[in-house]
Scaffold this active site. Structure first.
Site, PDB file in Angstrom:
ATOM      1  N   GLY A 108       1.027  -1.139   0.060  1.00 57.69           N
ATOM      2  CA  GLY A 108       0.017  -0.190  -0.104  1.00 57.69           C
ATOM      3  C   GLY A 108       0.818   1.186  -0.132  1.00 57.69           C
ATOM      4  N   GLU A 111       1.567   1.814  -3.634  1.00 58.59           N
ATOM      5  CA  GLU A 111       0.384   2.248  -4.166  1.00 58.59           C
ATOM      6  C   GLU A 111      -0.122   3.817  -3.961  1.00 58.59           C
ATOM      7  OE1 GLU A 111      -1.356  -1.388  -2.534  1.00 58.59           O
ATOM      8  OE2 GLU A 111      -2.032  -1.789  -4.298  1.00 58.59           O
ATOM      9  N   GLU A 131       2.660  -8.300  -1.622  1.00 60.99           N
ATOM     10  CA  GLU A 131       1.428  -9.015  -0.912  1.00 60.99           C
ATOM     11  C   GLU A 131       1.445 -10.410  -1.432  1.00 60.99           C
ATOM     12  OE1 GLU A 131       1.266  -5.995  -2.652  1.00 60.99           O
ATOM     13  OE2 GLU A 131       0.196  -4.563  -1.859  1.00 60.99           O
TER      14      GLU A 131
HETATM   15  C1  HXC Z   1       2.270  -3.945  10.163  1.00 64.51           C
HETATM   16  C2  HXC Z   1       4.461  -3.459  10.092  1.00 64.51           C
HETATM   17  C3  HXC Z   1       4.451  -3.780   8.511  1.00 64.51           C
HETATM   18  C4  HXC Z   1       3.096  -3.692   8.111  1.00 64.51           C
HETATM   19  C5  HXC Z   1       6.540  -3.378   9.112  1.00 64.51           C
HETATM   20  N1  HXC Z   1       5.917  -3.443  10.391  1.00 64.51           N
HETATM   21  N2  HXC Z   1       5.741  -3.393   8.238  1.00 64.51           N
HETATM   22  N3  HXC Z   1       3.255  -3.807  10.785  1.00 64.51           N
HETATM   23  N4  HXC Z   1       2.108  -3.858   8.718  1.00 64.51           N
HETATM   24  N5  HXC Z   1       3.138  -3.594   6.733  1.00 64.51           N
HETATM   25  C6  HXC Z   1       6.371  -3.358  11.681  1.00 64.51           C
HETATM   26  C7  HXC Z   1       6.989  -4.618  12.015  1.00 64.51           C
HETATM   27  O1  HXC Z   1       6.186  -5.688  12.452  1.00 64.51           O
HETATM   28  C8  HXC Z   1       7.998  -4.272  13.273  1.00 64.51           C
HETATM   29  O2  HXC Z   1       7.266  -4.178  14.381  1.00 64.51           O
HETATM   30  C9  HXC Z   1       8.399  -2.826  12.735  1.00 64.51           C
HETATM   31  O3  HXC Z   1       7.377  -2.279  11.990  1.00 64.51           O
HETATM   32  C10 HXC Z   1       9.519  -2.808  12.139  1.00 64.51           C
HETATM   33  O4  HXC Z   1       9.725  -3.676  11.128  1.00 64.51           O
HETATM   34  P1  HXC Z   1      10.715  -4.919  10.949  1.00 64.51           P
HETATM   35  O5  HXC Z   1      10.276  -6.080   9.980  1.00 64.51           O
HETATM   36  O6  HXC Z   1      11.198  -5.282  12.315  1.00 64.51           O
HETATM   37  O7  HXC Z   1      12.168  -4.128  10.171  1.00 64.51           O
HETATM   38  P2  HXC Z   1      12.846  -4.656   9.146  1.00 64.51           P
HETATM   39  O8  HXC Z   1      13.441  -5.923   9.586  1.00 64.51           O
HETATM   40  O9  HXC Z   1      13.937  -3.473   8.943  1.00 64.51           O
HETATM   41  O10 HXC Z   1      12.095  -5.026   7.872  1.00 64.51           O
HETATM   42  C11 HXC Z   1      11.667  -4.118   6.965  1.00 64.51           C
HETATM   43  C12 HXC Z   1      10.628  -4.400   5.961  1.00 64.51           C
HETATM   44  C13 HXC Z   1       9.487  -5.351   6.809  1.00 64.51           C
HETATM   45  C14 HXC Z   1      11.293  -5.409   4.881  1.00 64.51           C
HETATM   46  C15 HXC Z   1       9.955  -3.335   5.471  1.00 64.51           C
HETATM   47  O11 HXC Z   1       8.910  -4.808   7.934  1.00 64.51           O
HETATM   48  C16 HXC Z   1       8.198  -5.950   5.920  1.00 64.51           C
HETATM   49  O12 HXC Z   1       8.714  -6.729   5.087  1.00 64.51           O
HETATM   50  N6  HXC Z   1       7.118  -5.483   6.058  1.00 64.51           N
HETATM   51  C17 HXC Z   1       5.974  -5.613   5.473  1.00 64.51           C
HETATM   52  C18 HXC Z   1       5.753  -5.369   4.108  1.00 64.51           C
HETATM   53  C19 HXC Z   1       4.584  -5.809   3.145  1.00 64.51           C
HETATM   54  O13 HXC Z   1       4.503  -6.863   3.231  1.00 64.51           O
HETATM   55  N7  HXC Z   1       3.904  -4.927   2.912  1.00 64.51           N
HETATM   56  C20 HXC Z   1       2.677  -5.028   1.975  1.00 64.51           C
HETATM   57  C21 HXC Z   1       1.461  -5.172   3.065  1.00 64.51           C
HETATM   58  S1  HXC Z   1      -0.107  -5.592   2.297  1.00 64.51           S
HETATM   59  P3  HXC Z   1       7.463  -4.658  15.770  1.00 64.51           P
HETATM   60  O14 HXC Z   1       6.430  -4.527  16.529  1.00 64.51           O
HETATM   61  O15 HXC Z   1       8.000  -6.089  15.361  1.00 64.51           O
HETATM   62  O16 HXC Z   1       8.907  -3.885  16.188  1.00 64.51           O
HETATM   63  C22 HXC Z   1      -0.501  -4.441   1.557  1.00 64.51           C
HETATM   64  C23 HXC Z   1      -1.801  -4.332   0.871  1.00 64.51           C
HETATM   65  C24 HXC Z   1      -2.419  -3.307   0.405  1.00 64.51           C
HETATM   66  O17 HXC Z   1      -0.196  -3.158   1.721  1.00 64.51           O
HETATM   67  C25 HXC Z   1      -3.791  -3.206  -0.160  1.00 64.51           C
HETATM   68  C26 HXC Z   1      -4.703  -3.597   1.054  1.00 64.51           C
HETATM   69  C27 HXC Z   1      -6.150  -3.608   0.519  1.00 64.51           C
END
Ligand code: HXC
Length: 257
Positions: A108, A111, A131
């Site tokens: 997102g 996006e 995703e």
């Molecule tokens: C909730 C999130 C998050 C997310 C990161 N965090 N991304 N929480 N939703 N999308 C949180 C982690 O849980 C963590 O919390 C803190 O932020 C720091 O992240 P880390 O993972 O510890 O950092 P790092 O190891 O540096 O990795 C960074 C990263 C990774 C590669 C960006 O966080 C990651 O892969 N995030 C998810 C990316 C993703 O899949 N996005 C797509 C989402 S779906 P804590 O509490 O553990 O410290 C989407 C669909 C949109 O967007 C449409 C919907 C209709």
């Protein structure tokens, strides 16, 4: 207005909205989205604002929708709608928006950047639609805007593998307008926003509307949007002033800016 997940500020005719959930890399919670869309709509309705910057932190523009809030959702919940706030206000408004992307713009977050008119990237930016790794697909427009921005084959590579693109590849692919050194990102965004905000607003809004028509419609329909808007601008004082100033070799003093 008191916001909890964003910070807003204005400098002259430029508004800046900073996503502010550092503990979650600016994951797009419903609160954040609602506040962002509402703040943007407020600036859009303000004739004293000529451009809006949307930015995050140095580490993350936004790491996507809030995964932890989606854990227990089911098909019927999501299909029924209302699970996520509407982006309509942001997508429809005519004030130009600049995404200033430092760090992660994932899911997102990528996006959201693509909902903006201009994407400026720090050289540390990383774009992706991961995703697929979560068992879903982009849901805020990624499967539609990414192919329009970078073409079918680059988009499929991103959406099907979930891999990230660095700033250099993103620029080469046409996903970003410009890459700048990360330390200069906000300055360049402000300069760009100020430049846009200094232009006559009726022409700026007509230009944005016509550019959007290029994404929405056939060439012939888009050309008609352009023709009507081009003609309509001859009814504005700023057209008279802009062209007279040129002919008289002086600087234009626009009314609407
Ligand atoms: C909730 C999130 C998050 C997310 C990161 N965090 N991304 N929480 N939703 N999308 C949180 C982690 O849980 C963590 O919390 C803190 O932020 C720091 O992240 P880390 O993972 O510890 O950092 P790092 O190891 O540096 O990795 C960074 C990263 C990774 C590669 C960006 O966080 C990651 O892969 N995030 C998810 C990316 C993703 O899949 N996005 C797509 C989402 S779906 P804590 O509490 O553990 O410290 C989407 C669909 C949109 O967007 C449409 C919907 C209709």
């Amino acid at each position: 207005t008191e916001y909890t997940a964003i910070i807003t500020e204005t400098h002259g005719r430029v508004a800046t909205i900073t996503l502010n959930r550092p503990e979650a890399l600016n994951a797009l919670s419903n609160t954040l989205i609602t506040e962002l869309v509402s703040a943007a709509a407020g600036f859009d309705a303000d004739p004293n604002i000529g451009a809006i910057i949307i930015t995050g932190s140095e580490r993350a523009f936004a790491a996507g929708a809030d995964i932890k809030a989606m854990l227990d959702l089911e098909y019927a919940d999501v299909l029924a709608g209302g699970v996520f706030p509407s982006w309509d206000g942001l997508e429809r408004m005519l004030t130009p928006t600049i995404a200033a992307v430092s760090g992660f713009a994932l899911g997102g977050g990528c996006e959201l950047a693509m909902m903006c008119d201009i994407i400026l990237a720090g050289d540390n930016a990383k774009f992706g639609q991961p995703e697929i790794n979560l068992g879903v697909i982009p849901g805020f427009g990624g499967t539609q805007r990414l192919p329009r921005a970078i073409g079918k084959y680059k988009a499929a590579d991103m959406v099907l593998t979930g891999r990230m693109m660095d700033a250099e590849e993103a620029e080469r692919s046409g996903l970003v307008s410009r890459v700048v050194p990360a330390a200069e990102l906000l300055d360049v965004a402000k300069q760009t926003a100020e430049l846009i905000a200094s232009k006559p607003l009726p022409a700026v809004k007509a230009a944005k509307n016509a550019l959007q028509a290029a994404e929405e419609s056939s060439l012939s329909e888009g050309l008609r949007v352009e023709q009507i808007a081009f003609a309509a601008l001859f009814a504005t004082e700023d057209q008279t002033e802009g062209m007279r100033a040129f002919a008289e070799k002086r600087e234009a003093n626009f009314k609407h800016r």
